[in-house]
Every structure is written in C-alpha cells, then in structure tokens.
Design a protein around this motif. Structure first.
Motif, PDB file in Angstrom:
ATOM      1  N   ILE A 169       0.842  -1.197   0.000  1.00 24.02           N
ATOM      2  CA  ILE A 169       0.000   0.000   0.000  1.00 24.02           C
ATOM      3  C   ILE A 169       0.877   1.247   0.000  1.00 24.02           C
ATOM      4  CG2 ILE A 169      -1.786   1.284   1.253  1.00 24.02           C
ATOM      5  CD1 ILE A 169      -2.699  -1.397   2.442  1.00 24.02           C
ATOM      6  N   VAL A 170       0.546   2.193  -0.875  1.00 18.51           N
ATOM      7  CA  VAL A 170       1.222   3.491  -0.928  1.00 18.51           C
ATOM      8  C   VAL A 170       0.263   4.565  -0.434  1.00 18.51           C
ATOM      9  CG1 VAL A 170       2.037   5.296  -2.500  1.00 18.51           C
ATOM     10  CG2 VAL A 170       2.884   2.962  -2.741  1.00 18.51           C
ATOM     11  N   LEU A 171       0.743   5.424   0.463  1.00 16.14           N
ATOM     12  CA  LEU A 171      -0.020   6.585   0.916  1.00 16.14           C
ATOM     13  C   LEU A 171       0.624   7.845   0.359  1.00 16.14           C
ATOM     14  CD1 LEU A 171      -0.819   4.360   3.077  1.00 16.14           C
ATOM     15  CD2 LEU A 171      -1.289   6.276   4.606  1.00 16.14           C
ATOM     16  N   PHE A 172      -0.203   8.805  -0.044  1.00 19.60           N
ATOM     17  CA  PHE A 172       0.287  10.063  -0.606  1.00 19.60           C
ATOM     18  C   PHE A 172      -0.295  11.227   0.183  1.00 19.60           C
ATOM     19  CE2 PHE A 172      -0.355  13.403  -4.062  1.00 19.60           C
ATOM     20  CZ  PHE A 172       0.942  13.895  -3.958  1.00 19.60           C
ATOM     21  N   LEU A 173       0.578  12.098   0.687  1.00 21.91           N
ATOM     22  CA  LEU A 173       0.154  13.298   1.393  1.00 21.91           C
ATOM     23  C   LEU A 173       1.193  14.390   1.192  1.00 21.91           C
ATOM     24  CD1 LEU A 173       0.926  13.006   5.186  1.00 21.91           C
ATOM     25  CD2 LEU A 173       1.290  11.066   3.683  1.00 21.91           C
ATOM     26  N   HIS A 174       0.892  15.585   1.679  1.00 23.79           N
ATOM     27  CA  HIS A 174       1.774  16.723   1.419  1.00 23.79           C
ATOM     28  C   HIS A 174       3.045  16.648   2.248  1.00 23.79           C
ATOM     29  CE1 HIS A 174       3.275  20.869   1.301  1.00 23.79           C
ATOM     30  NE2 HIS A 174       2.586  21.012   0.188  1.00 23.79           N
ATOM     31  N   ASP A 175       2.896  16.516   3.577  1.00 19.76           N
ATOM     32  CA  ASP A 175       4.068  16.527   4.453  1.00 19.76           C
ATOM     33  C   ASP A 175       3.684  15.948   5.807  1.00 19.76           C
ATOM     34  OD1 ASP A 175       2.683  18.561   5.816  1.00 19.76           O
ATOM     35  OD2 ASP A 175       3.705  20.142   4.699  1.00 19.76           O
ATOM     36  N   PHE A 176       4.537  16.175   6.810  1.00 20.35           N
ATOM     37  CA  PHE A 176       4.321  15.613   8.144  1.00 20.35           C
ATOM     38  C   PHE A 176       4.030  16.688   9.183  1.00 20.35           C
ATOM     39  CE2 PHE A 176       7.084  12.508   5.987  1.00 20.35           C
ATOM     40  CZ  PHE A 176       6.302  11.365   6.127  1.00 20.35           C
ATOM     41  N   ARG A 177       3.381  17.768   8.760  1.00 22.46           N
ATOM     42  CA  ARG A 177       2.992  18.793   9.719  1.00 22.46           C
ATOM     43  C   ARG A 177       2.071  18.206  10.781  1.00 22.46           C
ATOM     44  NH1 ARG A 177       0.903  23.388   5.691  1.00 22.46           N
ATOM     45  NH2 ARG A 177       0.244  21.490   4.615  1.00 22.46           N
ATOM     46  N   GLY A 178       1.892  18.951  11.879  1.00 18.55           N
ATOM     47  CA  GLY A 178       1.156  18.414  13.018  1.00 18.55           C
ATOM     48  C   GLY A 178      -0.340  18.597  12.958  1.00 18.55           C
ATOM     49  N   GLY A 179      -0.908  18.773  11.774  1.00 16.77           N
ATOM     50  CA  GLY A 179      -2.351  18.933  11.654  1.00 16.77           C
ATOM     51  C   GLY A 179      -3.088  17.612  11.771  1.00 16.77           C
ATOM     52  N   GLY A 180      -4.415  17.703  11.838  1.00 15.95           N
ATOM     53  CA  GLY A 180      -5.228  16.507  12.024  1.00 15.95           C
ATOM     54  C   GLY A 180      -5.084  15.500  10.907  1.00 15.95           C
ATOM     55  N   ALA A 181      -5.083  15.957   9.656  1.00 10.09           N
ATOM     56  CA  ALA A 181      -4.988  15.029   8.524  1.00 10.09           C
ATOM     57  C   ALA A 181      -3.642  14.323   8.495  1.00 10.09           C
ATOM     58  CB  ALA A 181      -5.222  15.775   7.213  1.00 10.09           C
ATOM     59  N   GLU A 182      -2.577  15.043   8.862  1.00 14.60           N
ATOM     60  CA  GLU A 182      -1.252  14.422   8.894  1.00 14.60           C
ATOM     61  C   GLU A 182      -1.179  13.359   9.993  1.00 14.60           C
ATOM     62  OE1 GLU A 182      -1.113  18.152   6.780  1.00 14.60           O
ATOM     63  OE2 GLU A 182      -1.699  17.774   8.855  1.00 14.60           O
ATOM     64  N   ARG A 183      -1.748  13.664  11.158  1.00 12.78           N
ATOM     65  CA  ARG A 183      -1.769  12.674  12.242  1.00 12.78           C
ATOM     66  C   ARG A 183      -2.544  11.434  11.819  1.00 12.78           C
ATOM     67  NH1 ARG A 183      -3.113  16.987  15.588  1.00 12.78           N
ATOM     68  NH2 ARG A 183      -5.141  16.109  16.108  1.00 12.78           N
ATOM     69  N   VAL A 184      -3.677  11.650  11.167  1.00 14.52           N
ATOM     70  CA  VAL A 184      -4.502  10.536  10.703  1.00 14.52           C
ATOM     71  C   VAL A 184      -3.733   9.678   9.700  1.00 14.52           C
ATOM     72  CG1 VAL A 184      -6.489  10.004   9.235  1.00 14.52           C
ATOM     73  CG2 VAL A 184      -6.746  11.575  11.162  1.00 14.52           C
ATOM     74  N   SER A 185      -3.027  10.317   8.774  1.00 14.03           N
ATOM     75  CA  SER A 185      -2.285   9.580   7.751  1.00 14.03           C
ATOM     76  C   SER A 185      -1.196   8.714   8.369  1.00 14.03           C
ATOM     77  CB  SER A 185      -1.666  10.561   6.753  1.00 14.03           C
ATOM     78  OG  SER A 185      -2.660  11.336   6.121  1.00 14.03           O
ATOM     79  N   VAL A 186      -0.479   9.264   9.341  1.00 13.58           N
ATOM     80  CA  VAL A 186       0.589   8.506  10.002  1.00 13.58           C
ATOM     81  C   VAL A 186       0.003   7.343  10.797  1.00 13.58           C
ATOM     82  CG1 VAL A 186       2.346   8.632  11.812  1.00 13.58           C
ATOM     83  CG2 VAL A 186       2.243  10.395  10.043  1.00 13.58           C
ATOM     84  N   ARG A 187      -1.090   7.586  11.504  1.00 10.26           N
ATOM     85  CA  ARG A 187      -1.724   6.506  12.266  1.00 10.26           C
ATOM     86  C   ARG A 187      -2.230   5.404  11.337  1.00 10.26           C
ATOM     87  NH1 ARG A 187      -5.113  10.656  16.066  1.00 10.26           N
ATOM     88  NH2 ARG A 187      -3.562  10.930  17.717  1.00 10.26           N
ATOM     89  N   LEU A 188      -2.802   5.800  10.205  1.00 10.43           N
ATOM     90  CA  LEU A 188      -3.277   4.805   9.250  1.00 10.43           C
ATOM     91  C   LEU A 188      -2.113   3.992   8.705  1.00 10.43           C
ATOM     92  CD1 LEU A 188      -5.412   3.471   7.492  1.00 10.43           C
ATOM     93  CD2 LEU A 188      -5.199   5.382   5.880  1.00 10.43           C
ATOM     94  N   ALA A 189      -1.027   4.666   8.341  1.00 11.37           N
ATOM     95  CA  ALA A 189       0.149   3.953   7.831  1.00 11.37           C
ATOM     96  C   ALA A 189       0.656   2.940   8.853  1.00 11.37           C
ATOM     97  CB  ALA A 189       1.247   4.951   7.475  1.00 11.37           C
ATOM     98  N   ASN A 190       0.759   3.370  10.104  1.00 10.05           N
ATOM     99  CA  ASN A 190       1.225   2.463  11.159  1.00 10.05           C
ATOM    100  C   ASN A 190       0.248   1.309  11.371  1.00 10.05           C
ATOM    101  OD1 ASN A 190       3.442   4.109  11.562  1.00 10.05           O
ATOM    102  ND2 ASN A 190       2.579   5.162  13.327  1.00 10.05           N
ATOM    103  N   GLY A 191      -1.053   1.619  11.318  1.00  9.33           N
ATOM    104  CA  GLY A 191      -2.061   0.578  11.491  1.00  9.33           C
ATOM    105  C   GLY A 191      -2.023  -0.453  10.377  1.00  9.33           C
ATOM    106  N   LEU A 192      -1.749  -0.009   9.160  1.00  7.73           N
ATOM    107  CA  LEU A 192      -1.647  -0.937   8.029  1.00  7.73           C
ATOM    108  C   LEU A 192      -0.429  -1.846   8.172  1.00  7.73           C
ATOM    109  CD1 LEU A 192      -2.629   1.545   5.181  1.00  7.73           C
ATOM    110  CD2 LEU A 192      -3.966  -0.431   5.943  1.00  7.73           C
TER     111      LEU A 192
END
Length: 358
Positions: free
Chosen positions: A4-27
C-alpha cells in the motif's frame, strides 16, 4: 503481503497528517508493506512513523507540478492500493492515476466539508483544486469520506455518489489507558484551584478561536477560569491582539505547537472546540478517550456524530458567544458516562482494517 502506498503533502502536526501517520502504522500492524510519498519530508509527525515505512520525497514542491513524477513513482513501486489524503493531493493523485493507468488502485480521502471550505478559502489554487474535484473524483476506484457529513458534502459539491464512510483512525489501547502523572503538571495552571479549559487546533479561521476568546471573556465575568490554546497558524498576531483588547491577558495563553497534547487534554476541566466547520474532529475523540468532558460547536461536520447529538458532550450553535460561554460554565458541573467506550468506535485497528480490505 499487500503493498500500500499513501500520498500526502508533508508531516505537519495537523489533524490530517496525524490521521495519515496513524493509518500507515495501522496498516503495517496488519501485515501490509507501506510506502509513503510526500512533497516535503519534514514535520513533527514524521517521528511517529513506523521505522519500517519507506518515505519517498518528490522533487516537485507544489501539488500542481507533481502528477507526472507521482505517476511514474507509483508505477515503479507497483502497489496494490494507493491512498491519497486531502483535496489538493487527491486532485494530483487522480490526474496521475488517469495518465499512468492506476485508477483502479486509487482511493482518495476527503477530510473536510467541501462547500464551506470552497467558500472560505482565498487561494486561487485551492479554489481551482476544489473545482477540479467535480471532474476528477470520478476517476478513482473509491472516494472515502471521514464522516457522514463529509460524504453528503462531497455529493452536493461534486455530484459523485460512489462514496464510502470510514472514520479516521484515532484510538488505540495506549490512548485509552493513557495515564498522567499525579505530580507532574503539563502547565502550572493545572496545579491551581481555578478551572482550566483547553482548545487544540491550528490558528486559522476554521477553528474560530476569535469566537472562543469572545466567549471566554463573557464567561470569566462571573466564572473565574483560564484557557490554554494549543496550536500554531497565521492568525496568531490577530488573536494576541484580541486577547489584549478583551482584557483577558492574564487568563489566556497561546502555547503554539505542542508535541504531546494528551497531558493537557487529560488535565483540563474540559476541552473546547469552537470550529466553524470540520470533517471529523480528531481532538473530540481524543478527549473522550481521556475521559475529558467536551463542549463543541454543532458545526457542519462530524462533531454531532462523535458526540451522538449531545449524549457525550455539550453542543452549541456556531458563532453564538453567549451559548458557548454558558456551556463552558455548565460543563464544569455536568457529568457524562461511557466516554471511553464511545471513543473506542474510532479505533486505529478498525479503520486500518477497512482500508486494507478495500
């Protein structure tokens, strides 16, 4: 093993970035091999990423310029699924998928109420991205909304109806079991008798902190209290001036970005969310996980879904300073049951499993 590949802008501390990192770790926890593609390989959330996840930084530094490079990299990596987060990234991912033939693998995730965002933003490029969704959101295999409210907004704005709701991955057992030291205080104000409210979010018009400050100024006319706002953003100078003009300088602090917000939320008398609109506000779920009472605007977005129309917290109208001030006073003496149980509906494991099975 699913790739699985995830695509996002960066690793800023916003809600969407936190969600993306948690999803990646969960996968990864489910056994997937995960790659992350970003425009900018910086930001505090990068430190929370599972070390087995490989990061690919594009040379293009604007979403508008990246579809060719993104498409070429995706085809080189040859994943089973590509998951893109946030409107700008989604548009680029859709164009790349169309050009490079991986539309059948692409999942785009919309995190916000589209019509409201479109009306509010001033950026021409952002408005153009939103307009393009009317065309390109028909390209991917699936469009995911993070709440029922967001799902409705996507259909109304784009006309697309093939939309599935998957709640954001927020809660794990570590969060439900999170303990704050009884002798260590996140801020000196927690060591004093006066009630302390906490608000978390970027200092932007969406979070509506100007309204919160006015409401708080009304509250402390007859209820002594203090307010800590955690987050950074373009409205800082404006909010600092409001604090002075409202005469609440001794009772409010803007703490900027805070890496661990949990100690603050857990020690607060209540978490306050004053947003004008949301998608699925993660901070409300985090507060419930920590058994912290909440007051939230009943804004367009997921707050009423999370709080079950007020069963698990107090909901007030948007932009109503008097109602918010009254709710902040009321919440100090109210009690709510089964907050952790409610929060567990938004688990990282369940969200990751749903994405894995798409």
């Amino acid at each position: 093993m699913k790739h699985i590949v995830l695509f996002l802008h960066d690793f800023r501390g916003g809600g969407a970035e936190r969600v993306s990192v948690r999803l990646a770790n969960g996968l990864v926890d489910l056994g997937a091999r995960v790659n992350l593609i970003v425009l900018n390989d910086t930001g505090p959330m990068k430190n929370e990423l599972n070390p087995s996840i490989m990061i690919h930084e594009l040379t293009a530094k604007r979403m508008a310029f990246c579809p060719l490079e993104l498409g070429s990299l995706v085809n080189h990596l040859a994943p089973d699924i590509v998951i893109s987060h946030m409107t700008h990234a989604n548009v680029s991912a859709c164009l790349a998928a169309k050009l490079f033939g991986f539309s059948h693998k692409l999942i785009v995730v919309e995190h916000n109420v589209m019509q409201t965002n479109f009306k509010i933003v001033n950026s021409v490029s952002v408005k153009l991205a939103y307009l393009l969704t009317k065309l390109v959101y028909r390209i991917p295999k699936k469009v995911i909304a993070v709440s029922a409210a967001v799902k409705g907004s996507i259909t109304r704005f784009t006309g697309v109806e093939n939309i599935e709701v998957i709640f954001n991955p927020v809660v794990n057992q570590d969060l439900l079991d999170y303990k704050v030291s009884s002798t260590k205080y996140a801020h000196p104000w927690f060591h004093q008798e006066m009630p302390v409210f906490v608000a978390v979010g970027s200092l932007t018009p969406q979070k509506n902190f100007k309204h919160l400050l006015k409401s708080f100024a009304l509250l402390i006319k007859n209820q002594p209290a203090r307010l800590l706002i955690l987050g950074e953003g373009p409205q800082r100078a404006e909010l600092e001036l409001d604090i002075v003009n409202l005469g609440i300088l001794d009772s409010v602090e803007l703490l900027g970005y805070v890496g661990n917000v949990y100690d603050f939320i857990a020690q607060a008398d209540a978490l306050i969310m004053s947003s004008a609109w949301e998608g699925l506000p993660t901070v409300l779920i985090e507060a419930l996980s920590l058994s912290t009472k909440v007051v939230s605007t009943n804004c367009e977005g997921g707050s009423a879904e999370i709080l079950a129309q007020g069963q698990y917290g107090i909901l007030v109208p948007v932009h109503d300073c008097h109602s918010l001030a009254q709710a902040m006073k009321e919440v100090l003496t109210r009690s709510f049951e089964d907050l952790k149980q409610r929060a567990s509906l938004f688990s990282i494991d369940e969200s990751a499993r749903q994405y894995y099975n798409l």
